[in-house]
Design an enzyme around this catalytic site. Sequence first.
Site, PDB file in Angstrom:
ATOM      1  N   GLY A   1       9.360 -31.940  17.196  1.00  0.00           N
ATOM      2  CA  GLY A   1       8.778 -31.389  18.422  1.00  0.00           C
ATOM      3  C   GLY A   1       8.816 -32.489  19.461  1.00  0.00           C
ATOM      4  N   GLU A   2       7.956 -32.399  20.449  1.00  0.00           N
ATOM      5  CA  GLU A   2       7.930 -33.442  21.475  1.00  0.00           C
ATOM      6  C   GLU A   2       6.694 -34.312  21.287  1.00  0.00           C
ATOM      7  OE1 GLU A   2      10.059 -34.660  23.612  1.00  0.00           O
ATOM      8  OE2 GLU A   2      11.494 -33.270  22.712  1.00  0.00           O
ATOM      9  N   SER A   3       6.929 -35.595  21.000  1.00  0.00           N
ATOM     10  CA  SER A   3       5.808 -36.462  20.642  1.00  0.00           C
ATOM     11  C   SER A   3       4.832 -36.658  21.800  1.00  0.00           C
ATOM     12  CB  SER A   3       6.312 -37.807  20.123  1.00  0.00           C
ATOM     13  OG  SER A   3       7.121 -38.437  21.074  1.00  0.00           O
TER      14      SER A   3
ATOM     15  N   CYS B   1      11.649 -36.209  12.233  1.00  0.00           N
ATOM     16  CA  CYS B   1      11.978 -36.496  13.640  1.00  0.00           C
ATOM     17  C   CYS B   1      10.730 -36.971  14.383  1.00  0.00           C
ATOM     18  CB  CYS B   1      12.615 -35.271  14.291  1.00  0.00           C
ATOM     19  SG  CYS B   1      13.416 -35.629  15.862  1.00  0.00           S
TER      20      CYS B   1
ATOM     21  N   ARG C   1      12.875 -44.134  19.742  1.00  0.00           N
ATOM     22  CA  ARG C   1      12.922 -42.716  20.126  1.00  0.00           C
ATOM     23  C   ARG C   1      14.279 -42.400  20.745  1.00  0.00           C
ATOM     24  NH1 ARG C   1       8.300 -40.629  23.962  1.00  0.00           N
ATOM     25  NH2 ARG C   1       9.528 -38.753  23.632  1.00  0.00           N
TER      26      ARG C   1
ATOM     27  N   ILE D   1      18.694 -34.088  16.264  1.00  0.00           N
ATOM     28  CA  ILE D   1      18.494 -33.527  17.594  1.00  0.00           C
ATOM     29  C   ILE D   1      17.711 -34.527  18.445  1.00  0.00           C
ATOM     30  CG2 ILE D   1      17.505 -31.601  18.912  1.00  0.00           C
ATOM     31  CD1 ILE D   1      19.853 -30.791  17.098  1.00  0.00           C
ATOM     32  N   ARG D   2      18.380 -35.147  19.416  1.00  0.00           N
ATOM     33  CA  ARG D   2      17.726 -36.205  20.216  1.00  0.00           C
ATOM     34  C   ARG D   2      16.904 -37.075  19.264  1.00  0.00           C
ATOM     35  NH1 ARG D   2      16.247 -35.777  25.700  1.00  0.00           N
ATOM     36  NH2 ARG D   2      14.133 -36.114  25.021  1.00  0.00           N
TER      37      ARG D   2
ATOM     38  N   HIS E   1      16.445 -33.119  10.499  1.00  0.00           N
ATOM     39  CA  HIS E   1      15.656 -31.892  10.317  1.00  0.00           C
ATOM     40  C   HIS E   1      16.107 -31.082   9.113  1.00  0.00           C
ATOM     41  CE1 HIS E   1      13.546 -32.098  14.172  1.00  0.00           C
ATOM     42  NE2 HIS E   1      14.675 -32.568  14.676  1.00  0.00           N
TER      43      HIS E   1
ATOM     44  N   GLU F   1      14.623 -28.851   7.641  1.00  0.00           N
ATOM     45  CA  GLU F   1      14.138 -27.464   7.714  1.00  0.00           C
ATOM     46  C   GLU F   1      15.118 -26.542   8.444  1.00  0.00           C
ATOM     47  OE1 GLU F   1      13.251 -29.860   9.665  1.00  0.00           O
ATOM     48  OE2 GLU F   1      12.853 -29.119  11.686  1.00  0.00           O
TER      49      GLU F   1
END
Lengths: 206, 303
Positions: free
Chosen positions: A52-54, A89, A116, A145-146, A190, A192
Amino acid sequence: MQAESAQKIGILALQGNFSEHAQRFAALGAEPILIRYSEQLSQIDRLVIPGGESTCIDKLTAAGSGVDTRIFSLMKERIESGMPVWGTCMGSIFLARNIEGSSQGRLSLMDIEVRRNAFGPQKFSFELPLPISCLSSQPFLSVFIRAPLFLSTGKEVEVLAKLPTEESFGALAGLAVMARQKNMLATAFHPELVSDNRVHSYFLSI
Amino acid sequence: MVTSERAVGAVKTGTELVKRSLPAMLKGGVIMDVVNAEQAKIAEASGAVAVMALERVPADIRADGGVARMSDPELVSSIINSVSIPVMAKARIGHFVEAQILQALGVDCIDESEVLTPADEQYHIEKTKFDVPFVCGARNLGEALRRIGEGAAMIRTKGEAGTGDVVEAVRHARTILGEIRKLTVLPKEELMTYAKEIGAPYELVLQVAQEGKLPVVNFAAGGIATPADAALMMQIGVEGVFVGSGIFKSGDPMKRAQAIVKATTYCNDPEMLAEISRNLGEAMVGRSARTLVGDENLAKRGW
Protein backbone atom coordinates in the site's frame (compact mmCIF):
# COMPACT_ATOMS: atom_id res chain seq x y z
CA MET A 1 -7.86 -37.24 11.77
CA GLN A 2 -8.74 -34.49 14.21
CA ALA A 3 -9.06 -31.07 12.60
CA GLU A 4 -6.90 -28.40 14.17
CA SER A 5 -8.66 -25.09 14.68
CA ALA A 6 -7.68 -22.75 11.84
CA GLN A 7 -4.88 -20.27 12.51
CA LYS A 8 -6.17 -16.71 12.70
CA ILE A 9 -4.17 -14.47 10.39
CA GLY A 10 -4.58 -10.76 11.01
CA ILE A 11 -4.14 -8.62 7.90
CA LEU A 12 -3.71 -4.91 8.51
CA ALA A 13 -6.52 -3.39 6.43
CA LEU A 14 -6.18 0.36 6.86
CA GLN A 15 -5.25 0.79 3.20
CA GLY A 16 -3.66 -1.37 0.51
CA ASN A 17 -3.74 -4.81 -1.02
CA PHE A 18 -5.20 -6.71 1.94
CA SER A 19 -8.04 -8.65 0.25
CA GLU A 20 -5.70 -10.75 -1.94
CA HIS A 21 -3.73 -11.84 1.14
CA ALA A 22 -7.01 -12.88 2.76
CA GLN A 23 -7.86 -15.03 -0.29
CA ARG A 24 -4.46 -16.75 -0.25
CA PHE A 25 -4.65 -17.63 3.45
CA ALA A 26 -8.25 -18.81 3.15
CA ALA A 27 -7.13 -21.12 0.31
CA LEU A 28 -4.56 -22.61 2.72
CA GLY A 29 -7.20 -23.30 5.37
CA ALA A 30 -6.29 -20.40 7.68
CA GLU A 31 -8.81 -17.82 8.88
CA PRO A 32 -8.02 -14.28 7.68
CA ILE A 33 -9.15 -11.36 9.87
CA LEU A 34 -8.99 -7.80 8.51
CA ILE A 35 -7.51 -5.55 11.19
CA ARG A 36 -8.64 -1.93 11.55
CA TYR A 37 -8.78 -1.58 15.35
CA SER A 38 -6.24 -2.25 18.06
CA GLU A 39 -8.70 -4.43 20.05
CA GLN A 40 -8.65 -6.97 17.21
CA LEU A 41 -4.94 -7.66 17.70
CA SER A 42 -5.59 -9.90 20.71
CA GLN A 43 -7.62 -12.32 18.51
CA ILE A 44 -4.89 -13.23 16.03
CA ASP A 45 -2.04 -15.76 15.84
CA ARG A 46 -0.07 -14.07 13.05
CA LEU A 47 -0.01 -10.69 11.33
CA VAL A 48 0.49 -9.51 7.75
CA ILE A 49 1.24 -5.90 6.85
CA PRO A 50 0.33 -5.70 3.15
CA GLY A 51 1.44 -3.48 0.28
CA GLY A 52 0.00 0.00 0.00
CA GLU A 53 1.21 3.54 0.51
CA SER A 54 3.36 3.90 3.60
CA THR A 55 2.80 7.65 3.99
CA CYS A 56 -0.98 7.00 4.07
CA ILE A 57 -0.71 4.40 6.83
CA ASP A 58 1.72 6.65 8.67
CA LYS A 59 -0.82 9.52 8.65
CA LEU A 60 -3.70 7.24 9.64
CA THR A 61 -1.87 5.96 12.70
CA ALA A 62 0.09 9.08 13.69
CA ALA A 63 -0.45 10.68 17.08
CA GLY A 64 -3.21 13.25 16.80
CA SER A 65 -4.82 11.64 13.77
CA GLY A 66 -7.95 11.09 15.83
CA VAL A 67 -8.27 7.44 14.80
CA ASP A 68 -6.86 4.30 16.39
CA THR A 69 -3.34 5.42 17.31
CA ARG A 70 -2.67 2.47 19.63
CA ILE A 71 -2.67 -0.03 16.79
CA PHE A 72 1.06 0.35 16.10
CA SER A 73 2.26 0.20 19.69
CA LEU A 74 0.17 -2.91 20.32
CA MET A 75 1.40 -4.53 17.11
CA LYS A 76 4.95 -3.85 18.19
CA GLU A 77 4.39 -5.39 21.63
CA ARG A 78 2.93 -8.58 20.17
CA ILE A 79 5.69 -8.94 17.57
CA GLU A 80 8.34 -8.38 20.23
CA SER A 81 6.79 -11.14 22.30
CA GLY A 82 7.12 -13.55 19.35
CA MET A 83 4.01 -13.29 17.15
CA PRO A 84 5.03 -14.08 13.55
CA VAL A 85 4.71 -11.07 11.22
CA TRP A 86 5.16 -10.67 7.48
CA GLY A 87 5.52 -7.35 5.69
CA THR A 88 5.10 -7.21 1.90
CA CYS A 89 6.47 -4.16 0.07
CA MET A 90 5.13 -1.28 2.21
CA GLY A 91 4.88 -3.73 5.11
CA SER A 92 8.61 -4.39 4.91
CA ILE A 93 9.20 -0.64 5.17
CA PHE A 94 7.19 -0.56 8.40
CA LEU A 95 9.16 -3.44 9.89
CA ALA A 96 12.54 -1.92 9.02
CA ARG A 97 14.78 -0.20 11.54
CA ASN A 98 16.12 2.21 8.92
CA ILE A 99 14.43 3.88 5.95
CA GLU A 100 16.92 5.65 3.72
CA GLY A 101 16.45 9.44 3.88
CA SER A 102 13.10 9.31 5.67
CA SER A 103 11.81 10.05 9.15
CA GLN A 104 8.37 8.51 8.58
CA GLY A 105 6.80 6.33 11.26
CA ARG A 106 7.87 2.69 11.50
CA LEU A 107 7.84 -0.26 13.89
CA SER A 108 11.65 -0.35 13.80
CA LEU A 109 11.86 -4.07 14.58
CA MET A 110 13.84 -5.70 11.79
CA ASP A 111 17.51 -5.04 11.38
CA ILE A 112 17.34 -3.98 7.73
CA GLU A 113 17.85 -0.71 5.91
CA VAL A 114 15.23 -0.10 3.25
CA ARG A 115 15.29 2.12 0.19
CA ARG A 116 11.75 3.13 -0.77
CA ASN A 117 10.77 3.01 -4.44
CA ALA A 118 14.24 1.75 -5.40
CA PHE A 119 13.51 1.20 -9.11
CA GLY A 120 11.85 4.54 -9.95
CA PRO A 121 8.42 5.21 -11.45
CA GLN A 122 5.81 2.60 -12.38
CA LYS A 123 7.15 2.13 -15.92
CA PHE A 124 10.15 0.38 -14.30
CA SER A 125 7.99 -1.94 -12.17
CA PHE A 126 8.47 -5.55 -13.25
CA GLU A 127 7.81 -9.25 -12.83
CA LEU A 128 10.55 -11.82 -12.52
CA PRO A 129 10.85 -15.57 -11.78
CA LEU A 130 12.88 -15.42 -8.57
CA PRO A 131 14.81 -18.26 -6.93
CA ILE A 132 13.91 -18.31 -3.21
CA SER A 133 16.14 -20.40 -0.97
CA CYS A 134 13.45 -21.53 1.52
CA LEU A 135 11.02 -22.74 -1.17
CA SER A 136 11.19 -25.65 -3.61
CA SER A 137 13.66 -25.25 -6.50
CA GLN A 138 10.96 -23.90 -8.86
CA PRO A 139 11.40 -20.08 -9.10
CA PHE A 140 8.60 -17.88 -7.72
CA LEU A 141 6.92 -15.35 -10.07
CA SER A 142 7.61 -12.15 -8.15
CA VAL A 143 5.86 -8.86 -8.87
CA PHE A 144 7.73 -5.70 -7.91
CA ILE A 145 5.53 -2.57 -7.90
CA ARG A 146 7.41 0.68 -7.15
CA ALA A 147 9.19 -1.72 -4.88
CA PRO A 148 11.66 -1.14 -2.05
CA LEU A 149 15.04 -2.87 -1.70
CA PHE A 150 16.87 -3.97 1.42
CA LEU A 151 20.20 -2.11 1.20
CA SER A 152 21.76 -3.83 4.19
CA THR A 153 20.78 -6.51 6.65
CA GLY A 154 22.03 -7.13 10.19
CA LYS A 155 23.76 -10.23 11.59
CA GLU A 156 20.54 -11.82 12.83
CA VAL A 157 18.85 -11.45 9.46
CA GLU A 158 18.77 -14.38 7.04
CA VAL A 159 18.57 -13.33 3.39
CA LEU A 160 16.15 -15.67 1.56
CA ALA A 161 16.24 -14.09 -1.91
CA LYS A 162 18.43 -11.60 -3.73
CA LEU A 163 17.94 -9.58 -6.88
CA PRO A 164 19.64 -11.70 -9.57
CA THR A 165 22.27 -10.37 -11.94
CA GLU A 166 20.25 -8.91 -14.80
CA GLU A 167 21.19 -6.12 -17.19
CA SER A 168 18.39 -3.82 -16.04
CA PHE A 169 19.37 -4.01 -12.36
CA GLY A 170 22.93 -2.77 -12.80
CA ALA A 171 24.52 -2.13 -9.41
CA LEU A 172 21.35 -3.15 -7.56
CA ALA A 173 21.90 -6.85 -8.40
CA GLY A 174 22.67 -8.91 -5.34
CA LEU A 175 20.65 -6.76 -2.93
CA ALA A 176 18.16 -8.59 -0.68
CA VAL A 177 14.46 -8.70 -1.59
CA MET A 178 13.31 -11.31 0.93
CA ALA A 179 14.64 -11.69 4.45
CA ARG A 180 13.78 -13.24 7.79
CA GLN A 181 14.77 -12.35 11.32
CA LYS A 182 13.37 -14.91 13.80
CA ASN A 183 9.57 -14.41 13.74
CA MET A 184 9.70 -11.59 11.18
CA LEU A 185 9.53 -12.01 7.40
CA ALA A 186 9.93 -9.24 4.83
CA THR A 187 9.41 -9.36 1.05
CA ALA A 188 9.96 -6.40 -1.29
CA PHE A 189 7.57 -8.05 -3.79
CA HIS A 190 3.93 -9.17 -3.71
CA PRO A 191 3.35 -12.94 -3.43
CA GLU A 192 -0.38 -12.25 -2.93
CA LEU A 193 -0.72 -11.09 -6.56
CA VAL A 194 -0.10 -14.52 -8.07
CA SER A 195 -1.96 -17.78 -7.50
CA ASP A 196 1.18 -19.59 -6.22
CA ASN A 197 0.67 -19.98 -2.43
CA ARG A 198 4.19 -21.07 -1.52
CA VAL A 199 5.32 -17.92 0.27
CA HIS A 200 2.04 -17.75 2.21
CA SER A 201 2.53 -21.39 3.14
CA TYR A 202 6.12 -20.68 4.25
CA PHE A 203 4.91 -17.82 6.45
CA LEU A 204 2.44 -20.18 8.16
CA SER A 205 5.38 -22.44 9.03
CA ILE A 206 7.58 -19.86 10.77
CA MET B 1 -3.56 -10.07 -25.76
CA VAL B 2 -1.00 -7.80 -27.40
CA THR B 3 0.74 -5.79 -24.73
CA SER B 4 3.54 -3.38 -24.17
CA GLU B 5 5.34 -6.25 -22.50
CA ARG B 6 9.12 -5.93 -22.76
CA ALA B 7 11.61 -8.47 -21.53
CA VAL B 8 15.27 -7.82 -20.76
CA GLY B 9 16.60 -11.20 -19.71
CA ALA B 10 14.08 -12.60 -17.22
CA VAL B 11 12.81 -9.16 -16.19
CA LYS B 12 9.49 -8.13 -17.76
CA THR B 13 8.06 -4.62 -17.54
CA GLY B 14 4.72 -3.30 -18.78
CA THR B 15 2.89 -6.64 -18.52
CA GLU B 16 -0.83 -6.78 -17.81
CA LEU B 17 -0.03 -8.16 -14.34
CA VAL B 18 2.46 -5.38 -13.58
CA LYS B 19 0.10 -2.68 -14.85
CA ARG B 20 -2.95 -3.93 -12.95
CA SER B 21 -0.93 -4.31 -9.76
CA LEU B 22 -0.18 -0.62 -9.21
CA PRO B 23 -3.87 0.34 -8.81
CA ALA B 24 -4.31 -2.72 -6.57
CA MET B 25 -1.93 -1.11 -4.06
CA LEU B 26 -4.12 2.01 -3.91
CA LYS B 27 -7.21 0.19 -2.66
CA GLY B 28 -8.90 1.64 0.39
CA GLY B 29 -7.22 4.96 -0.39
CA VAL B 30 -7.98 8.44 -1.70
CA ILE B 31 -6.50 9.90 -4.90
CA MET B 32 -6.58 13.70 -4.91
CA ASP B 33 -6.60 16.22 -7.77
CA VAL B 34 -3.78 18.74 -7.50
CA VAL B 35 -2.73 21.59 -9.79
CA ASN B 36 0.75 22.31 -8.38
CA ALA B 37 3.53 20.96 -6.16
CA GLU B 38 2.27 22.84 -3.12
CA GLN B 39 -1.13 21.16 -3.31
CA ALA B 40 0.55 17.80 -3.97
CA LYS B 41 2.50 18.15 -0.72
CA ILE B 42 -0.69 18.95 1.20
CA ALA B 43 -2.38 15.91 -0.37
CA GLU B 44 0.52 13.64 0.57
CA ALA B 45 0.68 15.03 4.11
CA SER B 46 -3.05 14.36 4.53
CA GLY B 47 -2.59 10.67 3.64
CA ALA B 48 -3.51 10.55 -0.07
CA VAL B 49 -2.38 7.30 -1.77
CA ALA B 50 -1.70 9.15 -5.04
CA VAL B 51 -2.19 12.55 -6.62
CA MET B 52 -3.74 13.41 -9.98
CA ALA B 53 -1.94 16.24 -11.75
CA LEU B 54 -4.09 18.50 -13.87
CA GLU B 55 -4.04 22.06 -15.13
CA ARG B 56 -7.27 23.17 -13.46
CA VAL B 57 -9.60 21.29 -11.12
CA PRO B 58 -12.90 20.31 -12.78
CA ALA B 59 -14.89 23.07 -11.01
CA ASP B 60 -12.59 25.65 -12.64
CA ILE B 61 -12.73 23.91 -16.01
CA ARG B 62 -16.51 24.27 -15.81
CA ALA B 63 -16.29 27.92 -14.77
CA ASP B 64 -13.62 28.94 -17.29
CA GLY B 65 -14.84 27.01 -20.32
CA GLY B 66 -12.49 26.68 -23.28
CA VAL B 67 -10.45 23.62 -24.21
CA ALA B 68 -9.03 21.64 -21.30
CA ARG B 69 -5.79 19.78 -22.11
CA MET B 70 -2.98 17.80 -20.51
CA SER B 71 -0.99 19.80 -17.92
CA ASP B 72 2.24 21.59 -18.76
CA PRO B 73 5.05 18.97 -18.50
CA GLU B 74 6.98 21.39 -16.27
CA LEU B 75 4.12 21.27 -13.78
CA VAL B 76 3.84 17.48 -13.96
CA SER B 77 7.59 17.14 -13.33
CA SER B 78 7.50 19.54 -10.40
CA ILE B 79 4.69 17.48 -8.84
CA ILE B 80 6.59 14.21 -9.43
CA ASN B 81 9.65 15.72 -7.75
CA SER B 82 7.73 17.02 -4.75
CA VAL B 83 6.11 13.80 -3.45
CA SER B 84 6.98 10.14 -2.88
CA ILE B 85 3.47 8.77 -3.54
CA PRO B 86 2.43 7.77 -7.10
CA VAL B 87 1.61 10.61 -9.49
CA MET B 88 -1.17 10.26 -12.06
CA ALA B 89 -1.99 12.75 -14.79
CA LYS B 90 -4.85 13.29 -17.21
CA ALA B 91 -4.75 12.96 -20.98
CA ARG B 92 -7.65 13.79 -23.30
CA ILE B 93 -9.81 10.93 -24.54
CA GLY B 94 -8.16 9.57 -27.68
CA HIS B 95 -5.08 11.82 -27.37
CA PHE B 96 -2.42 9.14 -27.44
CA VAL B 97 0.38 11.65 -27.91
CA GLU B 98 -0.47 13.40 -24.64
CA ALA B 99 -0.35 9.91 -23.11
CA GLN B 100 3.06 9.22 -24.71
CA ILE B 101 4.36 12.49 -23.25
CA LEU B 102 3.01 11.69 -19.78
CA GLN B 103 4.63 8.25 -19.90
CA ALA B 104 7.94 9.81 -20.95
CA LEU B 105 7.69 12.23 -18.00
CA GLY B 106 7.50 9.27 -15.62
CA VAL B 107 3.92 9.50 -14.34
CA ASP B 108 2.84 6.28 -12.63
CA CYS B 109 -0.65 6.10 -14.16
CA ILE B 110 -2.52 7.98 -16.91
CA ASP B 111 -6.19 8.98 -16.63
CA GLU B 112 -7.82 9.05 -20.06
CA SER B 113 -10.35 11.53 -18.82
CA GLU B 114 -13.69 12.94 -19.91
CA VAL B 115 -12.95 15.92 -17.67
CA LEU B 116 -10.60 17.21 -20.38
CA THR B 117 -11.95 18.11 -23.81
CA PRO B 118 -11.99 14.92 -25.94
CA ALA B 119 -9.45 14.81 -28.78
CA ASP B 120 -11.25 11.97 -30.58
CA GLU B 121 -15.00 11.47 -30.51
CA GLN B 122 -14.82 7.98 -32.01
CA TYR B 123 -11.81 6.15 -30.63
CA HIS B 124 -10.25 5.84 -27.22
CA ILE B 125 -6.49 5.34 -26.75
CA GLU B 126 -5.13 1.86 -27.51
CA LYS B 127 -3.81 1.39 -24.01
CA THR B 128 -2.16 -2.03 -24.26
CA LYS B 129 0.77 -0.38 -26.10
CA PHE B 130 1.82 1.60 -23.04
CA ASP B 131 4.16 0.57 -20.21
CA VAL B 132 2.19 2.55 -17.62
CA PRO B 133 -1.29 1.65 -16.44
CA PHE B 134 -4.36 3.66 -17.45
CA VAL B 135 -7.45 4.49 -15.46
CA CYS B 136 -10.65 5.23 -17.39
CA GLY B 137 -14.12 6.42 -16.44
CA ALA B 138 -17.24 4.33 -16.96
CA ARG B 139 -20.98 4.71 -16.40
CA ASN B 140 -21.95 1.08 -16.85
CA LEU B 141 -20.47 -2.39 -17.19
CA GLY B 142 -20.32 -2.32 -20.99
CA GLU B 143 -18.27 0.88 -20.95
CA ALA B 144 -15.99 -0.48 -18.19
CA LEU B 145 -15.31 -3.69 -20.13
CA ARG B 146 -14.67 -1.82 -23.39
CA ARG B 147 -12.03 0.24 -21.63
CA ILE B 148 -10.51 -2.87 -20.02
CA GLY B 149 -10.55 -4.50 -23.46
CA GLU B 150 -8.48 -1.55 -24.73
CA GLY B 151 -6.02 -2.11 -21.87
CA ALA B 152 -7.27 -0.01 -18.94
CA ALA B 153 -5.77 -1.31 -15.67
CA MET B 154 -8.21 0.53 -13.42
CA ILE B 155 -11.81 1.73 -13.71
CA ARG B 156 -13.49 4.65 -11.97
CA THR B 157 -17.05 5.90 -12.14
CA LYS B 158 -17.37 9.05 -14.23
CA GLY B 159 -19.76 10.79 -11.86
CA GLU B 160 -20.04 14.50 -12.67
CA ALA B 161 -16.67 16.06 -11.91
CA GLY B 162 -16.55 19.57 -10.49
CA THR B 163 -20.13 19.62 -9.23
CA GLY B 164 -19.70 18.49 -5.62
CA ASP B 165 -22.87 16.48 -6.29
CA VAL B 166 -22.34 12.76 -5.66
CA VAL B 167 -25.55 11.61 -7.37
CA GLU B 168 -23.96 10.61 -10.68
CA ALA B 169 -21.11 8.70 -9.04
CA VAL B 170 -23.73 6.79 -7.05
CA ARG B 171 -25.72 6.09 -10.20
CA HIS B 172 -22.66 4.82 -12.08
CA ALA B 173 -21.35 2.69 -9.21
CA ARG B 174 -24.76 1.13 -8.60
CA THR B 175 -25.18 0.46 -12.30
CA ILE B 176 -21.77 -1.21 -12.73
CA LEU B 177 -21.99 -3.26 -9.52
CA GLY B 178 -25.65 -4.19 -10.19
CA GLU B 179 -24.84 -5.36 -13.70
CA ILE B 180 -21.97 -7.47 -12.35
CA ARG B 181 -24.32 -9.09 -9.81
CA LYS B 182 -26.86 -9.80 -12.55
CA LEU B 183 -24.18 -11.32 -14.76
CA THR B 184 -23.17 -13.86 -12.11
CA VAL B 185 -26.61 -15.51 -12.22
CA LEU B 186 -27.07 -15.63 -15.99
CA PRO B 187 -26.77 -19.10 -17.56
CA LYS B 188 -23.78 -19.42 -19.88
CA GLU B 189 -25.92 -19.63 -23.03
CA GLU B 190 -27.18 -16.07 -22.36
CA LEU B 191 -23.73 -14.51 -22.00
CA MET B 192 -22.93 -13.99 -25.70
CA THR B 193 -26.19 -12.14 -26.25
CA TYR B 194 -25.55 -10.12 -23.09
CA ALA B 195 -22.08 -9.23 -24.38
CA LYS B 196 -23.62 -8.09 -27.65
CA GLU B 197 -26.26 -6.02 -25.88
CA ILE B 198 -23.80 -4.15 -23.66
CA GLY B 199 -21.15 -3.91 -26.40
CA ALA B 200 -18.44 -5.64 -24.37
CA PRO B 201 -15.79 -8.22 -25.30
CA TYR B 202 -17.22 -11.73 -24.73
CA GLU B 203 -14.09 -13.03 -22.94
CA LEU B 204 -14.34 -10.26 -20.35
CA VAL B 205 -18.08 -10.85 -19.88
CA LEU B 206 -17.31 -14.53 -19.28
CA GLN B 207 -14.59 -13.67 -16.77
CA VAL B 208 -16.78 -11.24 -14.81
CA ALA B 209 -19.63 -13.80 -14.77
CA GLN B 210 -17.27 -16.36 -13.24
CA GLU B 211 -15.46 -14.11 -10.77
CA GLY B 212 -18.27 -11.74 -9.78
CA LYS B 213 -15.95 -8.73 -10.04
CA LEU B 214 -14.07 -6.66 -12.58
CA PRO B 215 -10.60 -7.98 -13.42
CA VAL B 216 -9.20 -4.56 -12.42
CA VAL B 217 -9.62 -2.22 -9.46
CA ASN B 218 -12.83 -0.16 -9.38
CA PHE B 219 -12.87 3.32 -7.75
CA ALA B 220 -15.47 6.08 -7.42
CA ALA B 221 -14.97 9.55 -8.88
CA GLY B 222 -16.95 12.64 -9.78
CA GLY B 223 -18.70 14.82 -7.21
CA ILE B 224 -17.29 13.43 -3.95
CA ALA B 225 -17.03 16.40 -1.54
CA THR B 226 -17.41 15.15 2.04
CA PRO B 227 -16.16 12.28 4.24
CA ALA B 228 -19.71 10.93 4.21
CA ASP B 229 -19.70 10.94 0.38
CA ALA B 230 -16.49 8.89 0.37
CA ALA B 231 -17.87 6.41 2.92
CA LEU B 232 -21.12 6.16 0.95
CA MET B 233 -19.25 5.14 -2.19
CA MET B 234 -17.13 2.62 -0.25
CA GLN B 235 -20.21 1.06 1.35
CA ILE B 236 -21.89 0.82 -2.05
CA GLY B 237 -18.92 -1.32 -3.02
CA VAL B 238 -16.11 0.59 -4.75
CA GLU B 239 -12.52 -0.06 -3.71
CA GLY B 240 -11.32 3.53 -3.22
CA VAL B 241 -12.14 7.11 -4.19
CA PHE B 242 -10.91 10.02 -6.29
CA VAL B 243 -11.58 13.50 -4.95
CA GLY B 244 -11.21 16.34 -7.41
CA SER B 245 -12.47 19.82 -6.70
CA GLY B 246 -13.89 18.70 -3.33
CA ILE B 247 -10.64 19.31 -1.46
CA PHE B 248 -8.93 22.39 -2.83
CA LYS B 249 -12.23 24.20 -3.46
CA SER B 250 -13.19 23.82 0.21
CA GLY B 251 -12.53 26.17 3.12
CA ASP B 252 -9.82 24.07 4.84
CA PRO B 253 -8.23 21.66 2.32
CA MET B 254 -5.82 19.93 4.75
CA LYS B 255 -8.48 19.20 7.32
CA ARG B 256 -11.01 18.02 4.76
CA ALA B 257 -8.44 15.86 2.96
CA GLN B 258 -7.43 14.15 6.21
CA ALA B 259 -11.07 13.55 7.08
CA ILE B 260 -11.85 12.00 3.68
CA VAL B 261 -8.81 9.69 4.00
CA LYS B 262 -10.00 8.48 7.42
CA ALA B 263 -13.59 8.13 6.23
CA THR B 264 -12.47 5.88 3.39
CA THR B 265 -10.66 3.52 5.80
CA TYR B 266 -13.36 3.58 8.48
CA CYS B 267 -16.30 3.72 6.05
CA ASN B 268 -18.33 1.21 8.09
CA ASP B 269 -17.97 2.99 11.43
CA PRO B 270 -20.67 5.70 11.82
CA GLU B 271 -19.38 6.88 15.21
CA MET B 272 -15.91 7.43 13.80
CA LEU B 273 -17.45 9.12 10.73
CA ALA B 274 -19.41 11.49 12.97
CA GLU B 275 -16.24 12.41 14.81
CA ILE B 276 -14.10 13.03 11.73
CA SER B 277 -16.85 15.00 9.93
CA ARG B 278 -16.98 17.70 12.65
CA ASN B 279 -15.87 21.28 11.97
CA LEU B 280 -14.36 20.81 8.54
CA GLY B 281 -15.20 24.34 7.43
CA GLU B 282 -17.02 25.14 4.20
CA ALA B 283 -17.51 22.33 1.68
CA MET B 284 -17.15 23.32 -1.96
CA VAL B 285 -20.16 25.32 -3.07
CA GLY B 286 -21.15 22.86 -5.72
CA ARG B 287 -23.83 22.69 -8.29
CA SER B 288 -26.64 20.16 -8.62
CA ALA B 289 -25.86 17.74 -11.43
CA ARG B 290 -29.53 18.06 -12.48
CA THR B 291 -28.99 21.66 -13.57
CA LEU B 292 -26.26 20.71 -16.08
CA VAL B 293 -27.34 21.15 -19.67
CA GLY B 294 -25.99 19.76 -22.96
CA ASP B 295 -22.21 19.82 -23.10
CA GLU B 296 -21.98 20.50 -19.38
CA ASN B 297 -22.61 16.79 -18.76
CA LEU B 298 -18.99 15.62 -18.88
CA ALA B 299 -19.97 11.97 -18.25
CA LYS B 300 -21.46 11.81 -21.76
CA ARG B 301 -17.99 12.20 -23.25
CA GLY B 302 -16.51 8.88 -24.39
CA TRP B 303 -18.68 5.85 -25.21
